[in-house]
Design an enzyme around this catalytic site. Structure first.
Site, PDB file in Angstrom:
ATOM      1  CG  HIS A  56      32.642  28.925  51.735  1.00 42.62           C
ATOM      2  ND1 HIS A  56      32.985  29.831  51.870  1.00 42.62           N
ATOM      3  CD2 HIS A  56      33.983  27.861  52.101  1.00 42.62           C
ATOM      4  CE1 HIS A  56      34.350  29.626  51.939  1.00 42.62           C
ATOM      5  NE2 HIS A  56      34.728  28.927  52.200  1.00 42.62           N
TER       6      HIS A  56
HETATM    7  C1  T46 Z   1      37.609  30.392  53.245  1.00 39.27           C
HETATM    8  C2  T46 Z   1      37.868  31.786  54.533  1.00 39.27           C
HETATM    9  C3  T46 Z   1      38.299  31.390  55.023  1.00 39.27           C
HETATM   10  C4  T46 Z   1      39.534  35.104  45.233  1.00 39.27           C
HETATM   11  O1  T46 Z   1      39.419  36.148  44.346  1.00 39.27           O
HETATM   12  N1  T46 Z   1      40.462  34.546  45.152  1.00 39.27           N
HETATM   13  C5  T46 Z   1      41.056  33.914  46.775  1.00 39.27           C
HETATM   14  O2  T46 Z   1      41.874  33.683  47.137  1.00 39.27           O
HETATM   15  C6  T46 Z   1      40.002  34.229  47.862  1.00 39.27           C
HETATM   16  C7  T46 Z   1      40.325  33.231  48.729  1.00 39.27           C
HETATM   17  C8  T46 Z   1      38.485  34.581  47.258  1.00 39.27           C
HETATM   18  N2  T46 Z   1      38.657  35.565  46.254  1.00 39.27           N
HETATM   19  C9  T46 Z   1      37.481  36.043  46.048  1.00 39.27           C
HETATM   20  C10 T46 Z   1      36.461  35.266  45.961  1.00 39.27           C
HETATM   21  C11 T46 Z   1      34.744  36.659  46.120  1.00 39.27           C
HETATM   22  O3  T46 Z   1      34.347  37.042  45.267  1.00 39.27           O
HETATM   23  O4  T46 Z   1      36.947  36.990  46.959  1.00 39.27           O
HETATM   24  C12 T46 Z   1      35.402  36.894  47.094  1.00 39.27           C
HETATM   25  C13 T46 Z   1      35.092  36.775  48.876  1.00 39.27           C
HETATM   26  O5  T46 Z   1      35.340  34.911  48.595  1.00 39.27           O
HETATM   27  P1  T46 Z   1      34.460  34.487  49.732  1.00 39.27           P
HETATM   28  O6  T46 Z   1      33.179  34.820  49.951  1.00 39.27           O
HETATM   29  O7  T46 Z   1      34.616  32.858  49.575  1.00 39.27           O
HETATM   30  O8  T46 Z   1      35.307  34.761  50.843  1.00 39.27           O
HETATM   31  P2  T46 Z   1      35.037  33.898  52.940  1.00 39.27           P
HETATM   32  O9  T46 Z   1      35.852  34.575  53.794  1.00 39.27           O
HETATM   33  O10 T46 Z   1      33.195  33.640  53.150  1.00 39.27           O
HETATM   34  O11 T46 Z   1      36.042  32.420  52.375  1.00 39.27           O
HETATM   35  C14 T46 Z   1      37.185  32.614  52.422  1.00 39.27           C
HETATM   36  C15 T46 Z   1      37.825  31.743  51.556  1.00 39.27           C
HETATM   37  O12 T46 Z   1      37.517  32.009  50.721  1.00 39.27           O
HETATM   38  C16 T46 Z   1      37.399  30.899  51.565  1.00 39.27           C
HETATM   39  O13 T46 Z   1      38.533  28.874  51.369  1.00 39.27           O
HETATM   40  O14 T46 Z   1      38.068  29.190  54.319  1.00 39.27           O
HETATM   41  O15 T46 Z   1      37.756  32.558  53.921  1.00 39.27           O
END
Ligand code: T46
Length: 139
Positions: A56
């Site tokens: 993303h």
């Molecule tokens: C990024 C990469 C390096 C929250 O509720 N609060 C938060 O602050 C974050 C970061 C995530 N979440 C929830 C949203 C999703 O349900 O945690 C779950 C996993 O998030 P995501 O699928 O976005 O995780 P990654 O590892 O793909 O991405 C994360 C960050 O979201 C993003 O900003 O740059 O790590």
């Protein structure tokens, strides 16, 4: 509209305080270490071998990504150019500017990816569709 490119995303050397017998300490301070103030910290861990994270971009969020433990690869894409970074030192951080598609993979066993972010969590700041990202970049 002017956007950042992958060449604006660089690895920053963080302060490392070494003590011969007691190990190391690294510090990040607002208004000193980073080109943004930190409003949120989160960390990613227990990533199974072969799994990837990310896929993303953020519209306006700035981040510092640190391998607090172990190692992983971060690939940034500004819509034109891709650049990969291996992060494996807790005293280095990759500064990721807004508008970068990112993929994180190649996590070592025990890797901890710590992220210092310029803003609170906002689902609307995410672009999770690659074509939408390219459209965003070409505006
Ligand atoms: C990024 C990469 C390096 C929250 O509720 N609060 C938060 O602050 C974050 C970061 C995530 N979440 C929830 C949203 C999703 O349900 O945690 C779950 C996993 O998030 P995501 O699928 O976005 O995780 P990654 O590892 O793909 O991405 C994360 C960050 O979201 C993003 O900003 O740059 O790590």
């Amino acid at each position: 509209m002017a956007y950042y490119s992958v060449s604006d995303c660089t690895v920053i050397e963080l302060d490392k305080h070494h003590s011969d017998r007691k190990g190391n300490l690294t510090v990040v301070e607002n208004n000193k270490t980073l080109p943004f103030d930190v409003k949120r910290v989160y960390y990613i861990y227990d990533v199974p071998g072969g799994e990837s994270r990310g896929s993303h971009a953020h519209r306006s969020l700035k981040q510092l990504i640190v391998a607090a433990s172990g190692s992983f690869r971060v690939t940034l894409d500004d819509g034109t150019t891709k650049r990969s970074f291996i992060l494996n030192r807790p005293y280095q951080g990759l500064c990721v500017m807004p508008g970068m598609w990112r993929d994180l993979d190649d996590f070592s066993s025990g890797a901890v990816c710590m992220v210092l972010a310029s803003d609170l969590y906002d689902a609307d700041d995410y672009i999770r569709d690659y074509q939408e990202f390219l459209d965003f970049r070409s505006k």
